[in-house]
Structure formats: C-alpha cells, structure tokens
Scaffold this motif. Structure first.
Motif, PDB file in Angstrom:
ATOM      1  N   GLU A   3      21.269 -82.853 -60.785  1.00  0.00           N
ATOM      2  CA  GLU A   3      20.393 -83.558 -59.841  1.00  0.00           C
ATOM      3  C   GLU A   3      20.352 -82.944 -58.438  1.00  0.00           C
ATOM      4  OE1 GLU A   3      18.136 -85.890 -60.201  1.00  0.00           O
ATOM      5  OE2 GLU A   3      18.447 -85.792 -62.363  1.00  0.00           O
ATOM      6  N   PRO A   4      21.510 -82.836 -57.756  1.00  0.00           N
ATOM      7  CA  PRO A   4      21.466 -82.369 -56.371  1.00  0.00           C
ATOM      8  C   PRO A   4      20.811 -81.002 -56.223  1.00  0.00           C
ATOM      9  CG  PRO A   4      23.725 -82.910 -57.043  1.00  0.00           C
ATOM     10  CD  PRO A   4      22.865 -83.081 -58.225  1.00  0.00           C
ATOM     11  N   GLU A   5      21.105 -80.078 -57.149  1.00  0.00           N
ATOM     12  CA  GLU A   5      20.535 -78.741 -57.038  1.00  0.00           C
ATOM     13  C   GLU A   5      19.023 -78.785 -57.159  1.00  0.00           C
ATOM     14  OE1 GLU A   5      23.144 -79.283 -58.991  1.00  0.00           O
ATOM     15  OE2 GLU A   5      24.734 -78.057 -58.118  1.00  0.00           O
ATOM     16  N   VAL A   6      18.529 -79.602 -58.083  1.00  0.00           N
ATOM     17  CA  VAL A   6      17.093 -79.654 -58.296  1.00  0.00           C
ATOM     18  C   VAL A   6      16.389 -80.135 -57.044  1.00  0.00           C
ATOM     19  CG1 VAL A   6      15.250 -80.619 -59.684  1.00  0.00           C
ATOM     20  CG2 VAL A   6      17.454 -80.105 -60.717  1.00  0.00           C
ATOM     21  N   SER A   7      16.906 -81.226 -56.465  1.00  0.00           N
ATOM     22  CA  SER A   7      16.237 -81.733 -55.284  1.00  0.00           C
ATOM     23  C   SER A   7      16.356 -80.721 -54.148  1.00  0.00           C
ATOM     24  CB  SER A   7      16.821 -83.086 -54.871  1.00  0.00           C
ATOM     25  OG  SER A   7      18.220 -83.025 -54.876  1.00  0.00           O
ATOM     26  N   ALA A   8      17.464 -80.001 -54.108  1.00  0.00           N
ATOM     27  CA  ALA A   8      17.611 -78.960 -53.101  1.00  0.00           C
ATOM     28  C   ALA A   8      16.513 -77.917 -53.273  1.00  0.00           C
ATOM     29  CB  ALA A   8      18.977 -78.296 -53.209  1.00  0.00           C
ATOM     30  N   LEU A  27      20.590 -74.735 -64.235  1.00  0.00           N
ATOM     31  CA  LEU A  27      19.263 -75.356 -64.363  1.00  0.00           C
ATOM     32  C   LEU A  27      18.843 -75.395 -65.827  1.00  0.00           C
ATOM     33  CD1 LEU A  27      17.328 -73.634 -61.431  1.00  0.00           C
ATOM     34  CD2 LEU A  27      18.586 -75.778 -61.403  1.00  0.00           C
ATOM     35  N   ASP A  28      18.112 -76.457 -66.205  1.00  0.00           N
ATOM     36  CA  ASP A  28      17.565 -76.441 -67.563  1.00  0.00           C
ATOM     37  C   ASP A  28      16.216 -75.718 -67.550  1.00  0.00           C
ATOM     38  OD1 ASP A  28      15.511 -78.173 -66.841  1.00  0.00           O
ATOM     39  OD2 ASP A  28      16.654 -79.957 -67.410  1.00  0.00           O
ATOM     40  N   ALA A  29      15.622 -75.580 -68.745  1.00  0.00           N
ATOM     41  CA  ALA A  29      14.436 -74.730 -68.896  1.00  0.00           C
ATOM     42  C   ALA A  29      13.310 -75.142 -67.935  1.00  0.00           C
ATOM     43  CB  ALA A  29      13.950 -74.764 -70.342  1.00  0.00           C
ATOM     44  N   GLU A  30      13.054 -76.440 -67.822  1.00  0.00           N
ATOM     45  CA  GLU A  30      11.959 -76.908 -66.961  1.00  0.00           C
ATOM     46  C   GLU A  30      12.241 -76.628 -65.493  1.00  0.00           C
ATOM     47  OE1 GLU A  30      10.334 -80.957 -67.344  1.00  0.00           O
ATOM     48  OE2 GLU A  30      10.837 -80.736 -69.469  1.00  0.00           O
ATOM     49  N   GLU A  31      13.485 -76.899 -65.088  1.00  0.00           N
ATOM     50  CA  GLU A  31      13.858 -76.665 -63.694  1.00  0.00           C
ATOM     51  C   GLU A  31      13.748 -75.179 -63.344  1.00  0.00           C
ATOM     52  OE1 GLU A  31      17.058 -80.347 -63.843  1.00  0.00           O
ATOM     53  OE2 GLU A  31      17.738 -78.266 -63.898  1.00  0.00           O
ATOM     54  N   ARG A  32      14.051 -74.327 -64.322  1.00  0.00           N
ATOM     55  CA  ARG A  32      13.946 -72.894 -64.080  1.00  0.00           C
ATOM     56  C   ARG A  32      12.502 -72.498 -63.774  1.00  0.00           C
ATOM     57  NH1 ARG A  32      18.212 -69.901 -68.232  1.00  0.00           N
ATOM     58  NH2 ARG A  32      20.058 -70.665 -67.147  1.00  0.00           N
ATOM     59  N   VAL A  33      11.585 -73.011 -64.590  1.00  0.00           N
ATOM     60  CA  VAL A  33      10.171 -72.700 -64.369  1.00  0.00           C
ATOM     61  C   VAL A  33       9.740 -73.205 -63.001  1.00  0.00           C
ATOM     62  CG1 VAL A  33       7.829 -73.239 -65.106  1.00  0.00           C
ATOM     63  CG2 VAL A  33       9.566 -72.641 -66.792  1.00  0.00           C
ATOM     64  N   THR A  53      17.174 -60.138 -71.028  1.00  0.00           N
ATOM     65  CA  THR A  53      16.019 -60.302 -71.921  1.00  0.00           C
ATOM     66  C   THR A  53      15.892 -61.724 -72.472  1.00  0.00           C
ATOM     67  OG1 THR A  53      16.257 -58.009 -72.549  1.00  0.00           O
ATOM     68  CG2 THR A  53      14.922 -59.363 -73.988  1.00  0.00           C
ATOM     69  N   ARG A  54      17.026 -62.290 -72.876  1.00  0.00           N
ATOM     70  CA  ARG A  54      16.967 -63.618 -73.493  1.00  0.00           C
ATOM     71  C   ARG A  54      16.391 -64.659 -72.526  1.00  0.00           C
ATOM     72  NH1 ARG A  54      20.607 -66.988 -73.198  1.00  0.00           N
ATOM     73  NH2 ARG A  54      22.080 -65.414 -72.539  1.00  0.00           N
ATOM     74  N   GLU A  55      16.803 -64.544 -71.241  1.00  0.00           N
ATOM     75  CA  GLU A  55      16.315 -65.524 -70.268  1.00  0.00           C
ATOM     76  C   GLU A  55      14.866 -65.257 -69.875  1.00  0.00           C
ATOM     77  OE1 GLU A  55      19.173 -65.946 -67.107  1.00  0.00           O
ATOM     78  OE2 GLU A  55      20.772 -66.419 -68.521  1.00  0.00           O
ATOM     79  N   GLN A  56      14.470 -63.980 -69.907  1.00  0.00           N
ATOM     80  CA  GLN A  56      13.051 -63.680 -69.702  1.00  0.00           C
ATOM     81  C   GLN A  56      12.223 -64.382 -70.778  1.00  0.00           C
ATOM     82  OE1 GLN A  56      13.055 -59.396 -69.914  1.00  0.00           O
ATOM     83  NE2 GLN A  56      13.291 -59.135 -67.700  1.00  0.00           N
ATOM     84  N   ALA A  57      12.697 -64.282 -72.021  1.00  0.00           N
ATOM     85  CA  ALA A  57      11.965 -64.869 -73.145  1.00  0.00           C
ATOM     86  C   ALA A  57      11.897 -66.390 -72.999  1.00  0.00           C
ATOM     87  CB  ALA A  57      12.620 -64.484 -74.469  1.00  0.00           C
ATOM     88  N   GLU A  58      13.001 -67.002 -72.600  1.00  0.00           N
ATOM     89  CA  GLU A  58      13.008 -68.458 -72.436  1.00  0.00           C
ATOM     90  C   GLU A  58      12.025 -68.887 -71.357  1.00  0.00           C
ATOM     91  OE1 GLU A  58      17.705 -68.965 -73.674  1.00  0.00           O
ATOM     92  OE2 GLU A  58      17.055 -69.378 -71.623  1.00  0.00           O
ATOM     93  N   LEU A  59      12.026 -68.123 -70.259  1.00  0.00           N
ATOM     94  CA  LEU A  59      11.138 -68.443 -69.149  1.00  0.00           C
ATOM     95  C   LEU A  59       9.678 -68.357 -69.596  1.00  0.00           C
ATOM     96  CD1 LEU A  59      11.381 -69.113 -66.115  1.00  0.00           C
ATOM     97  CD2 LEU A  59      11.143 -66.699 -65.645  1.00  0.00           C
ATOM     98  N   LEU A  63       6.878 -71.145 -69.593  1.00  0.00           N
ATOM     99  CA  LEU A  63       5.665 -70.965 -68.774  1.00  0.00           C
ATOM    100  C   LEU A  63       4.404 -71.056 -69.634  1.00  0.00           C
ATOM    101  CD1 LEU A  63       6.542 -67.876 -66.511  1.00  0.00           C
ATOM    102  CD2 LEU A  63       5.739 -70.070 -65.658  1.00  0.00           C
ATOM    103  N   GLY A  64       4.581 -70.730 -70.914  1.00  0.00           N
ATOM    104  CA  GLY A  64       3.412 -70.573 -71.777  1.00  0.00           C
ATOM    105  C   GLY A  64       3.124 -69.089 -71.894  1.00  0.00           C
ATOM    106  N   ILE A  65       3.101 -68.582 -73.129  1.00  0.00           N
ATOM    107  CA  ILE A  65       2.951 -67.141 -73.327  1.00  0.00           C
ATOM    108  C   ILE A  65       1.666 -66.628 -72.670  1.00  0.00           C
ATOM    109  CG2 ILE A  65       2.591 -65.344 -75.079  1.00  0.00           C
ATOM    110  CD1 ILE A  65       4.479 -66.900 -76.907  1.00  0.00           C
ATOM    111  N   GLU A  66       0.558 -67.378 -72.842  1.00  0.00           N
ATOM    112  CA  GLU A  66      -0.734 -66.915 -72.329  1.00  0.00           C
ATOM    113  C   GLU A  66      -0.727 -66.769 -70.807  1.00  0.00           C
ATOM    114  OE1 GLU A  66      -2.939 -65.839 -74.232  1.00  0.00           O
ATOM    115  OE2 GLU A  66      -2.395 -66.669 -76.184  1.00  0.00           O
ATOM    116  N   ARG A  67       0.079 -67.576 -70.128  1.00  0.00           N
ATOM    117  CA  ARG A  67       0.112 -67.533 -68.659  1.00  0.00           C
ATOM    118  C   ARG A  67       1.047 -66.446 -68.140  1.00  0.00           C
ATOM    119  NH1 ARG A  67       2.155 -72.821 -66.575  1.00  0.00           N
ATOM    120  NH2 ARG A  67       1.986 -71.767 -64.573  1.00  0.00           N
TER     121      ARG A  67
END
Lengths: 446, 446
Positions: A3-8, A27-33, A53-59, A63-67
C-alpha cells in the motif's frame, strides 16, 4: 503490505526511473504498469531495456501486446527473440508481428535455434568489412555501420562475397594500422569460432579461454551468422550455475527469484523430489525390517545406524558435487571415467579409514568412561569402523559415477543431487552395516 | 601414462599451439616448459596469454622467474596483478620487478586492492576524452590512444582535469554524431559506477543489469580509477559458482581442477568437513542412547528413524541451497529474513503434511498386506506422520536461516552445505521423533 509504496508512486506524478526500480520487486503486475506509464518516454525506454527478459514479458502482457510496439522495437534481435520465447506459444506470432520487416526476418531466423545454443544467443548484427579495402576506407565504412545500431564494435569481421568469415580485425589494430594498408594485411586469420549448435556452456568456455568480448558464430560452410558477446554469456553463466546449484540441493530449478515464485509453485518444485526421496528412503525401513531379529539382539548397533549411513551420504554428496561442477566446467569428460574411479577409490579409502578410526576411538573412549556398550564393545567398534569404510567407499563411488551415468543417458548430471545420493547410499549403507555385523558378531552378540 | 604424448611433442620439432593445448592437461610441469619452448615466439605469446593465471604462474616458476620477463610484460596490468598474487609472498617482488617502470607503478597500485573487489579486477587503462573537444577531434585522439594497448574501446570515458568522471560516450554514438558537435553534448551523463571496494559479485550484478561490456570504477571523490570488463566478470562468476557449489556439496573449495589437484590435498579438503560432520552426527547415537529403553519396547519405530530424519535433512538441504543462491544473486538480503521465515513455515508445513501422509499410507498398506507392525500399527503411523511434519518444518527453517546466520557472523553463507544441514537436522530429528513417540504411544507401546 505494498500500500504505502503504491500511494507514494501515485503521488509523484512524473515518476523517475530510480524510484520505480527501487519499488519494483514489491509491486504487483498492475502497479508495475501504473508506475511504468508515469515515466517519460526516454526514461521508460532505458528502464524497459534494463529489465530482465521475464519481467519485460510480464510488463508487455499487462500493457497489452498490441500497445507495446514501441517497446518491443527497442530490443536488439537476440533480446527480442528471447522475449518472444518467454511468451506462451499461441501469443508468440502476435509479438513477432510488432517488429519492423527487417527485424522480423532476423528474429524469425533466430527463433529456429535452441535457446541454450550459440544460435539462440547470438546477435545477427555485427561490424563487417571486405578484405580488399584500405584501412582508411574501412574506418570510414565502419562509422557508417555504427549508425545502424550495432551493439559491439570492438571487432570487425572480414567476409568474402559468399559471407564466409575470412578474419577478424580489432578496432585497436585498425586504428593503429597505417591508413593505406589493406584490411586483409592487418586482419587476424587464426580465428576461434563456434557453430550455431554449440551449447552455451561450451561457448562460455571458449569466450573465457580466448579472453575476447565476442565470439563469431559460423555455419557448417564457414558462413558468418552472428556474434555472441560476453554480456550474454554473463547471463547464461548465472542462470546455469543457479540451475545446477538448485538441482544439487535437491529441487527442480525454480526459474524465478526465490521471493517472487508463488508458494504453490515452490511447493511443487520441492515436493516432487522430496516425495521421490521419501519413497526411496522407505527402502531403509524395508531393509532394516529384514534384520529385525539382529536389531533386537544387538540393540546397541541401531544407535549407530544413522551415524554410519549418513557418513556415506555425506561422502557421496561431496563426490557428486565435485564431479558435476568439473563436468560443467569441462574439466572432466565421459572418457575420464576410469581416472575418476581410481581417484575416488583412493580418496574414499583414505576418508573411510579416517572416519572409521574416529568411530572406533569414540566407542573405546565412551566405554572406558561409562561402559554403555557391554563386554563386546571392541567388536561393536570394529563393526562400526569396517562399515564406515565400506559405506564411505560406496558413497564416493556412487556419488562420482552417478553424474556420468546420468549424462550418458541424456539427463542433466546436476540431478545427482546431494539428497539423492545420500538416499541412495543410505539404503546400501543399511545392508553393508548388517552384513558386516553378521560376519563380525557371529557367535558373540548375534 | 604421458610417455607417448611427450615423445610426440619432442618429435614435432617446431610445436604448434593447438597440439600443445591438446596435450597440456596431461603434461607435468617440466613437459609443459619443454613444449612451450618449442613454440615460435609469436605463437608462444598468444599461448601464454590464453592460459589461466594459475598455469601462467606455474609455467613461470618452472621457466625461472628471471627468464620470464618477455612473458610477464605481455600481460595487461590487471592480469599481471593477478599473476603476481598467485605467487608466494616472498617471490612477488621479484616478479613485479620484471615489469617496465610504467606498468610497475600501475600494477603496484592494483595490488593494494582485495583480489575479489572491483579494485582488484579493474584495468587501469581505458579510453579517455576531454568534454570540450569536438567529436572529430575525439575520434582522432582515440585513434592515437588505441595504439597504446587499450583493451576495450567500446566506450570512452569523459574526465575533467581532476580525473573526475563526467560521462561516457560509446564509440557508436561518437561515430554516429555530427563531427562538429562537442563531446559533452553527445556523452551520457547518467552513469552507473562502482567503487574500488565493491565486491566482485556486486560488480557482476551491475554489469549484468546494465548490459554493458564495461563498468567504470571511481573512488570516493568521483575520480576514475579504471574499468572492469565483462570478460573478467565471466571468470569471476565461474569461480564464485564453483566455490559455492563445492561448499554446498560439503567440501572446502578445491581452487584447482578436479583431475589436477593432488590426491592428498583432495583428501584434506574433503576430510575436514567429513570428520566434523561425523563427530556431529555422533550426537544422533548419543540422543538415541537416551531412548534405549523406548527403542527396546517399540522396536518397530527404529526401522523408521533413518526415513524420518533424512526427510528433514533433505528438506533442509533444499531450503539452504535455495537461500544461498538467492543471496549470491542479490535476490535476498539480510533484512528479508522474516519474509523467508514466513515462506519456509508455509512451504515446510505443506511439504511435511504431504510426506507425513505418504508415510502413514505406507504403514496402513503394508499392515493390510502382511501385518508387520502389530495391533498398534495406526498409532505407529501417526507417530511417523507427526514426526515427519515436525522434522521437515525444522529442516526448512534451519536450512533457510543458517545461511543468513552465517553471513551475519561474517562467514560464507555457502558453508551451510547440504550435508551440514542434514547432520544438524538429523540430531534434532531423533529428539523430535522420540518425543512424539513418548506422547502418542504412552500407555500402549511405551
């Protein structure tokens, strides 16, 4: 907790890469985006390129591949190929289509190679020269090539019109040479190359022995296909060592950081081997069941069973890990098996005799202090000493040969994990121990 | 054994490097010198540069230090420093004096750094530029620098007159930039640097995360001291992984190839730990001695002792190796200890319950087939199941915390070897097992 990090992050408005990188692991996947989208585009590009590479793929998945066209196009062809391979098979084509036509062809060509072979590691972009131009022209030409995004420029590769590799010239040599000399006069012809199928560990060895920052990859006809650079090898070595270490410790390779893998996947990766070993170890109970009468008669022996069998397990773990690592480093090959046997018999005998003497000493000392082992204490001591020699010798031999046997049948030598060898040796240890007891204690305790 | 190879060498007259390299591992020190001296001087130089530091040192010791001036002077300063450090202390000054005055000063400066810190790895020679010159002048200037034996030229470092590092410019950027722009307009100011004391594993992480081929080393005042290149890191990573793997397997690090270390040194490196573990494991005998009466009454339990305690050892080995590797990769730090505890308690409970159920099942099935365990077989099954849960939980906790505890007290986390953890858990396993038995079997078997 996060929580605190996200609001930060949300509070920052424009994000800077350093703060995002700091918060990233928790951060979880959504917070990362969310955080990533707060970066300005130049910072975001650097940030994206710095991710594994793995985190690039997750991101990108988030984000959505098309974007994600802009981000995917940032990658060098070898990195793009890695990225694509970390997507599920049914999404790979979609990611591939994000590339521009030239990169598309390059990456497609790379995807046919196994990920752990030189072909899967190499970058198809490198500095190339013709042999029949002057040094001055070569330097001018290389300046133009440099503009087209070539990663490493320490070496330029000299090719004939059929793309066959003739030689290599380092920038240093080119710079140091008289401008009017020809490239083929200054180039080095004595080249070390690897083929597209060369395993990445072997590539690492070549790169290490040569002390170069890049190794050319050529096909069977001697045509240049690309270069493998030292920074790719750094990644490879880290990953290989991690896999080996985890297997030696008796788990499947995690393939994810320890704190990030889900609990359930962690339990599965550890549970499978642990259950196999547990079931295997049940054989000790079965084996001891055969000797139940002897156990009842010579109860004092059972006290020492864990001691005896574990000394074999420890000696076996040592031998197995030493041989596994020597194999990974290329110090030991299949054909060396007989030299290994001779070494391990010698080492095993010395270690076994040493430990056996310690065991005997302990019995004698304890007996002289508090008489716990009865009138036949010396015989009990001999049984323990002789069993330890047998068990340690078995352990060193089994431990050192198992990795070779595994490789012979196409398995990973590192699967000869310490717990696996220990379990294997425990069962034989029980048999050795009671056989020795049956012989030495006949007519006295048994 | 080596007879045929030696005569083959002698028969060649002029030796070629490839044949010598082929025969090298099986030649003794004298034969190596013989072979080396048959090489022509250019080949010999390449050959010498390709050898690992330890073998360079052996060769020089055999050739005679005074006769080795030409070879020692071939080395880059960082490699020369490594070479000197691999000689006994009383010979280092002699080797150092073989260098020319400039290299002598450079190498002397490097020798003050710990071998495993950035300062001990770095090369003090690198491409340097002033910020206030044009790109065209910079390229001309770098061509002159290249002549003076600078290894890596992918990057040029931009320094102020006080040697403080202002920025970096890749050759690619320099080549691609308009010739009349100033260096400080094209250079990258956002630099990742390491200090001279940064540990080599941390340097490897930075290099890996950045994906660069070289990382600049600066002192506390921001003054440039040298660069660490990816090929040095490849060596470092290999060595570190080898040490960790060997320690995890329960030996001291060999520091020599498996087939080349003398038998006696091998026995010592393995014997020390094996003896310590053996003596430690004696506590199982002592612990079981306390329960001798119970053993006599519930003999069936002793059959399962090795099974129960080894499941804890295996679970502990897994946890220890996972945490050791995660620490080496920087994925886990001291401050994460509580997260690790929570993970391992959860994982340990799940694994323990799983294995416990397998154990219970086995008792029930065996009993229904051949009745070996008597009327209280279900109670025996419960004792085994509950003990396994306790032992596996203890194993995962002990295994995961031990590496952290070792680091906290300044030891190498990798010393929490699989055999060490197994031994530790075996002893507690005996106590857990008999305590559970005392509670559950009171009034029936005990």
């Amino acid at each position: 907790v996060t929580e605190p990090e996200v609001s930060a992050i949300a509070g920052l408005g424009r994000m800077d890469a350093a703060s995002l990188l700091e918060a990233w692991p928790i951060l979880d996947a959504e917070e990362r985006v969310e955080g990533f989208e707060l970066l300005d585009s130049v910072t975001a590009a650097d940030f994206f390129l710095g991710l594994p590479t793995r985190e690039q793929a997750e991101l990108i998945a988030q984000l959505g591949i098309e974007r994600s066209r802009a981000w995917v196009r940032l990658l060098a062809p070898d990195d793009a190929a890695d990225l694509i391979q970390s997507f599920p098979e049914d999404q790979r084509a979609t990611v591939l289509r994000l590339l521009d036509p030239a990169a598309y062809r390059e990456v497609l060509a790379l995807l046919v190679y196994a990920e752990d072979a030189a072909g899967g590691l190499m970058n198809p972009r490198y500095m190339r020269l013709r042999p029949d131009i002057t040094v001055e022209v070569a330097i001018r030409y290389l300046r133009r090539q440099a503009i087209r995004g070539i990663e490493v420029i320490d070496y330029a590769y000299v090719l004939d019109p059929g793309m066959r590799l003739l030689g290599v010239v380092s920038f240093r040599e080119l710079f140091a040479a008289a401008p009017d000399r020809m490239v083929d006069e200054v180039m080095e012809r004595d080249l070390v190359t690897v083929s597209e199928e060369t395993d990445q560990e072997a590539v690492a060895r070549v790169l290490r022995d040569e002390g170069h920052l890049a190794i050319p990859v050529v096909d069977a006809e001697g045509r240049m296909k690309g270069i493998v650079t030292a920074d790719d090898i750094v990644d490879v070595l880290q990953e290989e060592a991690t896999e080996d270490i985890q297997k030696i410790g008796g788990t499947e390779a995690l393939d994810e950081p320890y704190l990030q893998i889900s609990l359930w996947r962690m339990v599965r990766k550890r549970g499978v081997w642990l259950s196999v070993l547990f079931v295997g170890q049940m054989l000790t109970a079965t084996a001891m069941g055969f000797f139940e009468d002897q156990i009842a008669q010579a109860l004092v022996l059972t006290l020492f069973i864990p001691l005896i069998i574990s000394s074999g397990g420890n000696a076996g773990s040592q031998a197995a890990t030493l041989v596994i690592r020597a194999m990974a480093l290329g110090e030991v090959r299949m054909r060396d098996w007989w030299r290994i046997v001779r070494r391990e018999v010698a080492v095993g005998l010395m270690l076994g005799v040493g430990l056996g003497l310690i065991g005997l000493l302990r019995i004698v000392i304890w007996e002289s202090v508090s008489h716990p082992y009865g009138e036949h204490f010396l015989l009990v001591g001999y049984v323990i000493a002789v069993s330890v020699v047998g068990v340690v010798l078995t352990g060193t031999l089994a431990g050192s040969m198992l990795p070779l046997v595994l490789r012979r049948f196409g398995f990973d030598p590192a699967s000869a994990s310490a717990p696996f060898v220990a379990t294997l040796v425990d069962v034989t240890g029980v048999l050795i121990c009671f056989t020795v007891a049956a012989v030495l204690l006949k007519g006295t305790l048994l």
